[in-house]
Motif scaffolding. Sequence first.
Motif, PDB file in Angstrom:
ATOM      1  N   SER A  88      -6.567  -0.733  -7.246  1.00 58.62           N
ATOM      2  CA  SER A  88      -5.141  -1.440  -6.259  1.00 58.62           C
ATOM      3  C   SER A  88      -5.440  -2.852  -7.432  1.00 58.62           C
ATOM      4  O   SER A  88      -6.199  -3.675  -7.946  1.00 58.62           O
ATOM      5  CB  SER A  88      -5.491  -1.210  -4.965  1.00 58.62           C
ATOM      6  N   LYS A 144      -4.110   5.065 -10.570  1.00 58.76           N
ATOM      7  CA  LYS A 144      -4.715   5.725 -10.160  1.00 58.76           C
ATOM      8  C   LYS A 144      -5.992   5.109  -9.515  1.00 58.76           C
ATOM      9  O   LYS A 144      -6.767   6.227  -8.797  1.00 58.76           O
ATOM     10  CB  LYS A 144      -4.948   6.679 -10.976  1.00 58.76           C
ATOM     11  N   THR A 186       1.036  -0.911  -0.364  1.00 62.81           N
ATOM     12  CA  THR A 186       0.245  -0.278  -0.099  1.00 62.81           C
ATOM     13  C   THR A 186       0.689   1.597   0.527  1.00 62.81           C
ATOM     14  O   THR A 186       1.652   1.442   0.416  1.00 62.81           O
ATOM     15  CB  THR A 186      -0.570  -0.280   1.132  1.00 62.81           C
ATOM     16  N   ARG A 187       0.181   2.050  -0.995  1.00 64.13           N
ATOM     17  CA  ARG A 187       0.921   3.423  -1.193  1.00 64.13           C
ATOM     18  C   ARG A 187       0.192   4.709  -1.387  1.00 64.13           C
ATOM     19  O   ARG A 187      -1.309   4.679  -2.707  1.00 64.13           O
ATOM     20  CB  ARG A 187       2.553   3.593  -1.576  1.00 64.13           C
ATOM     21  N   ASN A 188      -0.161   5.629  -0.490  1.00 67.75           N
ATOM     22  CA  ASN A 188      -0.715   6.772  -0.776  1.00 67.75           C
ATOM     23  C   ASN A 188      -2.540   6.364  -1.620  1.00 67.75           C
ATOM     24  O   ASN A 188      -2.707   6.877  -2.108  1.00 67.75           O
ATOM     25  CB  ASN A 188       0.018   7.397  -2.458  1.00 67.75           C
ATOM     26  N   GLY A 189      -2.737   6.196  -0.401  1.00 68.09           N
ATOM     27  CA  GLY A 189      -3.438   5.067  -0.384  1.00 68.09           C
ATOM     28  C   GLY A 189      -4.442   4.123  -1.177  1.00 68.09           C
ATOM     29  O   GLY A 189      -5.782   3.664  -1.930  1.00 68.09           O
ATOM     30  N   GLN A 190      -3.780   3.073  -2.291  1.00 72.97           N
ATOM     31  CA  GLN A 190      -3.956   2.667  -3.578  1.00 72.97           C
ATOM     32  C   GLN A 190      -2.894   0.879  -2.711  1.00 72.97           C
ATOM     33  O   GLN A 190      -1.708   1.406  -2.614  1.00 72.97           O
ATOM     34  CB  GLN A 190      -4.058   2.593  -4.675  1.00 72.97           C
ATOM     35  N   ASP A 211       1.147   1.540 -11.442  1.00 74.19           N
ATOM     36  CA  ASP A 211       1.250   2.871 -10.756  1.00 74.19           C
ATOM     37  C   ASP A 211      -0.901   2.734 -11.059  1.00 74.19           C
ATOM     38  O   ASP A 211      -0.881   3.540 -12.024  1.00 74.19           O
ATOM     39  CB  ASP A 211       1.664   2.990 -10.765  1.00 74.19           C
TER      40      ASP A 211
END
Length: 422
Positions: free
Chosen positions: A94, A91, A67-71, A89
Amino acid sequence: MKKLLQLLVIMIPLAVFCQSDTEVYLFDLSTENNQIQLTNGKNISNNEGYDNQPSFQYENTILFASTRNGQTDVISYATDSGKKRWLTDTKQGSEYSPTSIPTTKDFSAIRLDTTGLQYLYRYRSGKGKALLKDLVIGYHVWNSRNILVSFVLDEPHRLVVSNFKKNTHLTMDTNIGRSLHNIPNSKLVSYISKKNATWEIRSLDTKTGETKKIANTVPNVEDMCWLADGTILMGKGKALYRFDPKKDTEWKIVKLFDKENFDNITRITANKRNNSLVLVAEKEKELKPTLENIRWIAGNWKGEAFGGITEENWSEPSGGSMMATFKLIVDGKVNFYEIETISAVNNSLLLRLKHFSNELKGWETKDETVDFPLIKVTKNKAIFEGMTFESVDENNMVVYVAISQKDGATSIVPFYYKKTTN
């Protein structure tokens, strides 16, 4: 029914994927002389939040969801250099369960979009393409480049074999678990059947659809991996279990992670050379080493071990200690007794015990005790050097005892206890 299935598609992935504070741990693995050794353990994710579902893409490359930046995206970890590289990545969603596709440099993953749609994707050079849009897949394994075995979300969950050459998707079983694996030195796939109260590890022939029972699982555990020699590993709590279908009749504990700061082991995987093992577990939170924090040990407990009946009766904390009596009954006769205490000593806890024969003749000398210094206390465990108490629930406790063998090895023996009212 359609609305219920749509709800399952949205809710089940959230329940499965959104675990709290899981980490990925890497160990050097050795299996010489039929003994498993795990050394040089390290946290390779080291990230707040969800890090899970590892698999080996190559011998020295691990893929997992992080998990990173909410995803949640797919990241690779090089075991030789320790370098990490983000591979996706997305957007609009996930990715989960990254899995290498045989004979290619590509990998597949479950993509959960922000819209709630969930598809299996194939990824190459950071770009993804949906492979299947008619099946809501939760977990999967490639049996070959064109044969996919999947856990499909349904009522109940289905075991589905997809043949991409023939464009067929056949259901082979239902009510299955999430753990799917290729069985070494065969063309078979293993899966977990949950049809009965006792879960089973079963094999599947993807060509004929034939399934066979291999073994029962460790109770209520569904995550496993195969080693190259045909043995199976499963984890529960802080214990790693091993089973050889060719000769074993019961699971044996081969490692108790008493000094590591993790608990509740789930996913496990090993590379083909069997010199690296990866597992997923939750970070462990330590409590102050006080008698009050292990009060749950108090009570009258009965269980079975060493071919007999065990009784262990612990007092409530008082006077800076807890005290217990223990006895083992085999064939209706007492085999031996123990007196145990856990005392508050130097801002920590110390477990001491003395053994006695059935005639109350001491095994140790007059002033000698067998001492177990405390390692740590957690919410449901009191971990001493060589002995670990685990609270399963209010009425069930497991005590893991390290016992030295004649050959110099150490075996971990679990004592399963139920609390009694008398």
